[in-house]
Write a protein that holds these residues in place. Structure first.
Motif, PDB file in Angstrom:
ATOM      1  N   ARG A  48      46.876  41.342  39.478  1.00 39.56           N
ATOM      2  CA  ARG A  48      45.869  40.542  38.759  1.00 39.56           C
ATOM      3  C   ARG A  48      46.195  40.497  37.268  1.00 39.56           C
ATOM      4  NH1 ARG A  48      39.986  40.200  39.500  1.00 39.56           N
ATOM      5  NH2 ARG A  48      40.120  42.015  40.868  1.00 39.56           N
ATOM      6  N   ARG A  49      46.506  41.671  36.705  1.00 40.04           N
ATOM      7  CA  ARG A  49      46.810  41.719  35.277  1.00 40.04           C
ATOM      8  C   ARG A  49      48.058  40.898  34.957  1.00 40.04           C
ATOM      9  NH1 ARG A  49      47.018  47.530  32.508  1.00 40.04           N
ATOM     10  NH2 ARG A  49      44.811  47.339  33.110  1.00 40.04           N
ATOM     11  N   VAL A  73      40.691  35.493  40.666  1.00 39.48           N
ATOM     12  CA  VAL A  73      42.083  35.776  41.033  1.00 39.48           C
ATOM     13  C   VAL A  73      42.290  37.274  41.219  1.00 39.48           C
ATOM     14  CG1 VAL A  73      44.478  35.624  40.240  1.00 39.48           C
ATOM     15  CG2 VAL A  73      42.901  33.708  39.846  1.00 39.48           C
ATOM     16  N   THR A  74      42.891  37.661  42.336  1.00 40.14           N
ATOM     17  CA  THR A  74      43.172  39.071  42.622  1.00 40.14           C
ATOM     18  C   THR A  74      44.642  39.426  42.442  1.00 40.14           C
ATOM     19  OG1 THR A  74      43.556  38.618  44.975  1.00 40.14           O
ATOM     20  CG2 THR A  74      41.289  39.130  44.300  1.00 40.14           C
ATOM     21  N   GLY A  75      45.491  38.439  42.236  1.00 42.24           N
ATOM     22  CA  GLY A  75      46.927  38.628  42.088  1.00 42.24           C
ATOM     23  C   GLY A  75      47.600  37.281  42.282  1.00 42.24           C
ATOM     24  N   VAL A  82      51.116  30.935  42.419  1.00 41.37           N
ATOM     25  CA  VAL A  82      50.211  30.764  43.551  1.00 41.37           C
ATOM     26  C   VAL A  82      49.192  31.900  43.473  1.00 41.37           C
ATOM     27  CG1 VAL A  82      49.970  30.544  46.050  1.00 41.37           C
ATOM     28  CG2 VAL A  82      52.085  29.809  44.933  1.00 41.37           C
ATOM     29  N   PRO A  83      47.949  31.614  43.079  1.00 44.23           N
ATOM     30  CA  PRO A  83      46.974  32.690  42.908  1.00 44.23           C
ATOM     31  C   PRO A  83      46.406  33.164  44.246  1.00 44.23           C
ATOM     32  CG  PRO A  83      45.952  30.591  42.416  1.00 44.23           C
ATOM     33  CD  PRO A  83      47.400  30.295  42.711  1.00 44.23           C
ATOM     34  N   PRO A 143      46.520  33.138  31.182  1.00 46.08           N
ATOM     35  CA  PRO A 143      45.213  33.638  30.743  1.00 46.08           C
ATOM     36  C   PRO A 143      44.067  32.694  31.066  1.00 46.08           C
ATOM     37  CG  PRO A 143      46.866  33.910  29.010  1.00 46.08           C
ATOM     38  CD  PRO A 143      47.493  33.066  30.072  1.00 46.08           C
ATOM     39  N   GLY A 144      44.361  31.433  31.326  1.00 44.27           N
ATOM     40  CA  GLY A 144      43.316  30.468  31.628  1.00 44.27           C
ATOM     41  C   GLY A 144      42.750  30.571  33.027  1.00 44.27           C
ATOM     42  N   LEU A 145      43.327  31.425  33.881  1.00 42.30           N
ATOM     43  CA  LEU A 145      42.782  31.617  35.219  1.00 42.30           C
ATOM     44  C   LEU A 145      41.459  32.387  35.150  1.00 42.30           C
ATOM     45  CD1 LEU A 145      45.998  32.601  37.199  1.00 42.30           C
ATOM     46  CD2 LEU A 145      44.720  30.470  37.413  1.00 42.30           C
TER      47      LEU A 145
END
Length: 578
Positions: free
Chosen positions: A167-168, A182-184, A126-127, A175-177
């Motif tokens: 986020r990382r 996206v912040t986390g 869930v981004p 990686p496709g986000l």
């Protein structure tokens, strides 16, 4: 399930075998003969997962049962779902805690006991895109896991617990986000399944307990004895005739047709509002991720989940008023799904990434006191209606809670019978193929070598057939060609098409290409290139001449063309139907 006595549809008299849960052409003939002449405790109308579940529950509690389905098993909603066994994370926002808790218990039960070969834990991300989402969504996911833990017995779990990601961390998983969006994220688990094959396993397990299972047998009338319902009139599409099935109780599990069936016995006391849900099957390489995605959409949520070497994107939730037999994918549905998921992706999805699409109808109870603005606001709870006398209708609900719905319907049928039924044992009953499936999995390399079949095919088949896998592969020893894929159907072995007819009740080409396998959505041509060869393979098993084979191929092609209009109408990649 070995050792369970079999009658009617569970055995094939033509070859002298008595295999539990075998749905063969000869077994169907025996089931029709039994249905014509016997009187049963229960006749179940509807071969979706709720109807199949009701047949299993009734048979497991000692009742004599006939199940009738107008089309193929799972041909309606139960093969057109989101293919995820889940508690319904979004229902927490609607404060429907009881539904979520019930669904979570059933999810874990399928993963660990009833269908572990068909239902496996699957991660979803869930981004977060704003700072406030982490505490809000994180609290919801925490509650989700706590509710699941509270419903477990014996200290045994169903799926792993959630975890928070930076986020990382989120980009490492997916990686496709879009890194600038996206912040986390928070990652949690639900279950992935093949809905059509799961429904088939439920129906075949009922057959293994003596239930007679008749697909392609449409109910066209209701029998009465005075004021009571006393059975149904069935039109057999395969034989072209009609006959009566008499029973003490009719369980109406016809889904979006439930009100129509009840109306045959008088006026319907409820209304069903069909809600259309559309899903797209997407190329695996279109989204770089090790995890599925659940994110907010314009009016609900959108889910991109891994599904057997592909991505499955859904869903829409709109009121539907068209032909319930053939809900179609519209261009607006495709646009909605792509527009909403692309808000979160670094590389947007386009129509050229889409292999196939399907639409299904959810049988939602219409509100009694007010109109809901959207179908996403209607309840997913189920209701059991016990009128008129002799008929029990179960409607509403969601796929994951089918077993509870079936149990409640059979409890009501017991009251109609005036009989105290034993408790339902289905919570502890592995479905056909589940018992011993892990031991069979340990033999995958050996099975591959013994049958001369690539190990990746055998491993894939393990999650379709479970412990039945050796029986599925057995004919390859006598005919090695059955272990070599057909052109245009490279994802399957011919022996699987054969097994669909000899053991799984398939009676048409579309039964095989759409529900026993998924060529119709996995290939850009909908399986039309392979259709003639598959029809020729099935012909001696089903008694088809060349004219019938050509008709089956033509009918399948027409279905494919209808379902793919929205994909072919726009975008850079036309659909190849040659």
């Amino acid at each position: 399930m070995s050792g369970v006595p079999v009658s009617g549809a569970g055995a094939d008299p033509s070859d002298g075998t008595s295999e539990p849960g075998r749905l063969s052409p000869a077994g169907r003939r025996a089931a029709v003969a039994a249905a014509r002449t016997g009187r049963f405790d229960v006749v179940v109308v509807g071969g979706g997962v709720t109807g199949a579940g009701a047949a299993l529950d009734a048979a497991s509690r000692g009742l004599s049962v006939v199940l009738v389905e107008a089309g193929d098993l799972a041909s309606g909603t139960s093969s057109r779902s989101g293919k995820t066994v889940h508690g319904g994370l979004r229902y927490l926002e609607q404060l429907n805690f009881s539904l979520v808790a019930e669904a979570l218990r059933e999810r874990d039960l399928m993963v660990r006991t009833t269908a572990p070969h068909l239902v496996t834990p699957e991660p979803f991300l869930v981004p977060f895109t704003t700072p406030w989402e982490r505490p809000y969504i994180g609290a919801g996911v925490l509650l989700y896991d706590l509710m699941a833990a509270a419903g477990r017995t014996g200290g045994r779990g169903g799926v792993p617990h959630h975890r928070h990601l930076t986020r990382r961390g989120a980009l490492r998983e997916a990686p496709g986000l879009a890194a600038d969006v996206v912040t986390g994220a928070v990652q949690y688990y639900d279950g992935r399944m093949d809905d059509a094959r799961h429904t088939l396993a439920v129906a075949r397990t009922a057959a293994a307990l003596g239930a007679h299972v008749l697909s392609h047998a449409r109910v066209v009338g209701v029998l009465r004895e005075g004021p009571r319902v006393a059975g149904v009139v069935v039109e057999d599409a395969l034989r072209g005739d009609r006959f009566d099935v008499t029973a003490s109780v009719v369980i109406n599990a016809a889904g979006v047709w439930a009100a129509d069936v009840q109306a045959m016995a008088g006026s319907a006391s409820f209304a069903v509002r069909p809600a259309k849900g559309v899903h797209l099957l997407v190329e695996q390489g279109a989204f770089d991720s090790r995890t599925g995605l659940l994110a907010r959409a314009e009016d609900s949520v959108i889910i991109l989940r891994r599904w057997f070497g592909h991505w499955l994107l859904g869903t829409t939730d709109t009121t539907y008023t068209g032909d319930r037999r053939a809900p179609t994918v519209e261009q607006a549905d495709v646009d909605y799904l792509l527009r909403n998921v692309n808000r979160y992706l670094g590389r947007p999805l386009s129509r050229s990434d889409v292999l196939g699409a399907f639409a299904g109808l959810r049988p939602l109870l219409a509100p009694v006191t007010r109109d809901a603005a959207t179908t996403s606001a209607l309840s997913r709870d189920h209701t059991v209606v016990t009128e008129p006398a002799g008929m029990v209708t179960v409607v509403g609900g969601k796929y994951t809670t089918y077993r509870r719905m079936a149990r409640d319907a059979v409890d009501a049928a017991g009251c109609e019978l005036g009989r105290a039924l034993p408790p339902s044992p289905t919570a502890e009953m592995p479905l056909l193929g589940a018992a011993g499936w892990r031991a069979v999995g340990n033999r995958v390399p050996r099975l591959a070598a013994e049958h001369g079949v690539p190990a990746d095919h055998v491993h894939r088949m393990l999650h379709r057939y479970g412990a039945e896998l050796p029986a599925v592969l057995a004919p390859v020893r006598d005919d090695p060609a059955l272990g070599r894929p057909l052109r245009g159907a490279e994802g399957y072995l011919p022996v699987e098409f054969r097994y669909a007819v000899t053991h799984e009740g398939a009676a048409t080409l579309s039964d095989v290409l759409t529900r026993r396998t998924h060529l119709v959505i996995e290939r850009t041509d909908g399986g039309t290139a392979a259709a003639p060869a598959v029809a020729a393979l099935l012909a001696p098993l089903l008694g088809w001449d060349e004219t019938r084979q050509a008709r089956e191929v033509a009918e399948h092609r027409a279905e494919v063309e209808r379902d793919r209009t929205a994909l072919a109408s726009a975008g850079p990649a036309p659909i190849d139907l040659r």
